[in-house]
Design a protein around this motif. Structure first.
Motif, PDB file in Angstrom:
ATOM      1  N   GLN A 148       0.830  -1.207   0.000  1.00 60.14           N
ATOM      2  CA  GLN A 148       0.000   0.000   0.000  1.00 60.14           C
ATOM      3  C   GLN A 148       0.866   1.260   0.000  1.00 60.14           C
ATOM      4  O   GLN A 148       0.532   2.253  -0.645  1.00 60.14           O
ATOM      5  CB  GLN A 148      -0.943   0.017   1.211  1.00 60.14           C
ATOM      6  N   ASP A 149       2.000   1.230   0.723  1.00 61.26           N
ATOM      7  CA  ASP A 149       2.905   2.381   0.745  1.00 61.26           C
ATOM      8  C   ASP A 149       3.538   2.610  -0.623  1.00 61.26           C
ATOM      9  O   ASP A 149       3.680   3.742  -1.072  1.00 61.26           O
ATOM     10  CB  ASP A 149       3.995   2.191   1.799  1.00 61.26           C
ATOM     11  N   VAL A 150       3.922   1.520  -1.293  1.00 64.18           N
ATOM     12  CA  VAL A 150       4.500   1.635  -2.638  1.00 64.18           C
ATOM     13  C   VAL A 150       3.445   2.156  -3.606  1.00 64.18           C
ATOM     14  O   VAL A 150       3.697   3.070  -4.399  1.00 64.18           O
ATOM     15  CB  VAL A 150       5.066   0.282  -3.111  1.00 64.18           C
ATOM     16  N   ALA A 151       2.244   1.602  -3.548  1.00 67.44           N
ATOM     17  CA  ALA A 151       1.172   2.021  -4.453  1.00 67.44           C
ATOM     18  C   ALA A 151       0.789   3.485  -4.230  1.00 67.44           C
ATOM     19  O   ALA A 151       0.433   4.184  -5.182  1.00 67.44           O
ATOM     20  CB  ALA A 151      -0.045   1.126  -4.278  1.00 67.44           C
ATOM     21  N   SER A 152       0.876   3.956  -3.003  1.00 73.32           N
ATOM     22  CA  SER A 152       0.490   5.345  -2.722  1.00 73.32           C
ATOM     23  C   SER A 152       1.427   6.345  -3.387  1.00 73.32           C
ATOM     24  O   SER A 152       1.066   7.498  -3.579  1.00 73.32           O
ATOM     25  CB  SER A 152       0.434   5.593  -1.218  1.00 73.32           C
ATOM     26  N   GLU A 153       2.630   5.916  -3.753  1.00 76.69           N
ATOM     27  CA  GLU A 153       3.587   6.787  -4.434  1.00 76.69           C
ATOM     28  C   GLU A 153       3.344   6.834  -5.939  1.00 76.69           C
ATOM     29  O   GLU A 153       4.005   7.577  -6.650  1.00 76.69           O
ATOM     30  CB  GLU A 153       5.019   6.310  -4.169  1.00 76.69           C
ATOM     31  N   SER A 154       2.441   6.028  -6.434  1.00 73.60           N
ATOM     32  CA  SER A 154       2.197   5.950  -7.870  1.00 73.60           C
ATOM     33  C   SER A 154       0.904   6.654  -8.235  1.00 73.60           C
ATOM     34  O   SER A 154      -0.164   6.314  -7.744  1.00 73.60           O
ATOM     35  CB  SER A 154       2.108   4.491  -8.312  1.00 73.60           C
ATOM     36  N   LEU A 155       1.013   7.641  -9.117  1.00 71.54           N
ATOM     37  CA  LEU A 155      -0.189   8.331  -9.591  1.00 71.54           C
ATOM     38  C   LEU A 155      -1.095   7.364 -10.340  1.00 71.54           C
ATOM     39  O   LEU A 155      -2.312   7.499 -10.318  1.00 71.54           O
ATOM     40  CB  LEU A 155       0.189   9.501 -10.489  1.00 71.54           C
ATOM     41  N   HIS A 156      -0.501   6.390 -11.005  1.00 77.27           N
ATOM     42  CA  HIS A 156      -1.292   5.417 -11.752  1.00 77.27           C
ATOM     43  C   HIS A 156      -2.240   4.677 -10.808  1.00 77.27           C
ATOM     44  O   HIS A 156      -3.399   4.440 -11.136  1.00 77.27           O
ATOM     45  CB  HIS A 156      -0.376   4.430 -12.478  1.00 77.27           C
ATOM     46  N   CYS A 157      -1.757   4.302  -9.634  1.00 76.36           N
ATOM     47  CA  CYS A 157      -2.596   3.563  -8.691  1.00 76.36           C
ATOM     48  C   CYS A 157      -3.681   4.440  -8.078  1.00 76.36           C
ATOM     49  O   CYS A 157      -4.750   3.958  -7.745  1.00 76.36           O
ATOM     50  CB  CYS A 157      -1.737   2.960  -7.578  1.00 76.36           C
ATOM     51  N   GLU A 158      -3.387   5.712  -7.930  1.00 72.15           N
ATOM     52  CA  GLU A 158      -4.384   6.622  -7.367  1.00 72.15           C
ATOM     53  C   GLU A 158      -5.539   6.854  -8.328  1.00 72.15           C
ATOM     54  O   GLU A 158      -6.690   6.861  -7.940  1.00 72.15           O
ATOM     55  CB  GLU A 158      -3.734   7.963  -7.016  1.00 72.15           C
ATOM     56  N   GLU A 159      -5.209   7.052  -9.619  1.00 67.47           N
ATOM     57  CA  GLU A 159      -6.210   7.512 -10.573  1.00 67.47           C
ATOM     58  C   GLU A 159      -6.619   6.484 -11.621  1.00 67.47           C
ATOM     59  O   GLU A 159      -7.632   6.659 -12.280  1.00 67.47           O
ATOM     60  CB  GLU A 159      -5.692   8.758 -11.283  1.00 67.47           C
ATOM     61  N   HIS A 160      -5.828   5.454 -11.817  1.00 65.94           N
ATOM     62  CA  HIS A 160      -6.074   4.544 -12.932  1.00 65.94           C
ATOM     63  C   HIS A 160      -6.068   3.081 -12.495  1.00 65.94           C
ATOM     64  O   HIS A 160      -5.447   2.238 -13.123  1.00 65.94           O
ATOM     65  CB  HIS A 160      -5.036   4.763 -14.037  1.00 65.94           C
ATOM     66  N   ARG A 161      -6.743   2.792 -11.432  1.00 68.55           N
ATOM     67  CA  ARG A 161      -6.822   1.421 -10.929  1.00 68.55           C
ATOM     68  C   ARG A 161      -7.843   0.642 -11.753  1.00 68.55           C
ATOM     69  O   ARG A 161      -8.869   1.173 -12.134  1.00 68.55           O
ATOM     70  CB  ARG A 161      -7.243   1.463  -9.463  1.00 68.55           C
ATOM     71  N   TYR A 162      -7.538  -0.613 -12.011  1.00 68.57           N
ATOM     72  CA  TYR A 162      -8.441  -1.483 -12.766  1.00 68.57           C
ATOM     73  C   TYR A 162      -9.008  -2.540 -11.839  1.00 68.57           C
ATOM     74  O   TYR A 162      -8.268  -3.184 -11.104  1.00 68.57           O
ATOM     75  CB  TYR A 162      -7.692  -2.197 -13.902  1.00 68.57           C
ATOM     76  N   THR A 163     -10.296  -2.748 -11.872  1.00 66.56           N
ATOM     77  CA  THR A 163     -10.932  -3.832 -11.125  1.00 66.56           C
ATOM     78  C   THR A 163     -11.429  -4.844 -12.136  1.00 66.56           C
ATOM     79  O   THR A 163     -12.185  -4.500 -13.051  1.00 66.56           O
ATOM     80  CB  THR A 163     -12.101  -3.302 -10.277  1.00 66.56           C
ATOM     81  N   MET A 164     -10.958  -6.091 -11.969  1.00 70.15           N
ATOM     82  CA  MET A 164     -11.304  -7.149 -12.920  1.00 70.15           C
ATOM     83  C   MET A 164     -11.553  -8.446 -12.167  1.00 70.15           C
ATOM     84  O   MET A 164     -10.976  -8.675 -11.104  1.00 70.15           O
ATOM     85  CB  MET A 164     -10.156  -7.359 -13.908  1.00 70.15           C
ATOM     86  N   PRO A 165     -12.399  -9.323 -12.721  1.00 73.85           N
ATOM     87  CA  PRO A 165     -12.611 -10.642 -12.109  1.00 73.85           C
ATOM     88  C   PRO A 165     -11.311 -11.454 -12.150  1.00 73.85           C
ATOM     89  O   PRO A 165     -10.666 -11.555 -13.205  1.00 73.85           O
ATOM     90  CB  PRO A 165     -13.683 -11.292 -12.972  1.00 73.85           C
ATOM     91  N   LEU A 166     -10.911 -12.018 -11.012  1.00 69.16           N
ATOM     92  CA  LEU A 166      -9.664 -12.778 -10.956  1.00 69.16           C
ATOM     93  C   LEU A 166      -9.689 -13.995 -11.868  1.00 69.16           C
ATOM     94  O   LEU A 166      -8.655 -14.374 -12.426  1.00 69.16           O
ATOM     95  CB  LEU A 166      -9.357 -13.195  -9.520  1.00 69.16           C
TER      96      LEU A 166
END
Length: 115
Positions: free
Chosen positions: A26-44
């Protein structure tokens, strides 16, 4: 039952460069603008099918080999294990994925589906 996963592009080298500042996924992802604004939710299940298909195509095309995993370490939070995980991160031969929600959520989904 469908289980969804959230995906984004992030840089796992942040954890290696400063484990104390980026101890968890979560700390690594918080540094990425991609994770903040462009997250993808998909069926596993859909993701797993696509990965298997790609792995099959790649292995035929370029002879993909699977590396053996020499070890896995699962730990309970708040027991000092984070300190150990951060120490292991300093070795070039390790990849530490600390406190990733996917593991917890997958286990919880399995429990919900089976019980």
């Amino acid at each position: 039952y469908d289980v969804d996963g959230d995906f984004c592009v992030f840089d796992p080298s942040l954890n290696k460069s400063d484990p104390a500042k980026h101890p968890t996924v979560q700390d690594v992802a918080s540094e990425s603008l991609h994770c903040e604004e462009h997250r993808y939710t998909m069926p596993l299940a859909e993701v797993a099918r696509a990965v298997r298909k790609q792995d099959g195509a790649s292995s035929k095309r370029i002879g993909v080999k699977r590396l053996p995993v020499s070890g896995l370490l699962f730990h309970e939070g708040y027991s000092g294990a984070g300190l150990l995980s951060n120490a292991l991160t300093t070795f070039d031969s390790t990849l530490v994925i600390s406190e990733h929600d996917a593991l917890t959520e997958a286990l919880a989904a399995c429990d919900a589906l089976k019980n």
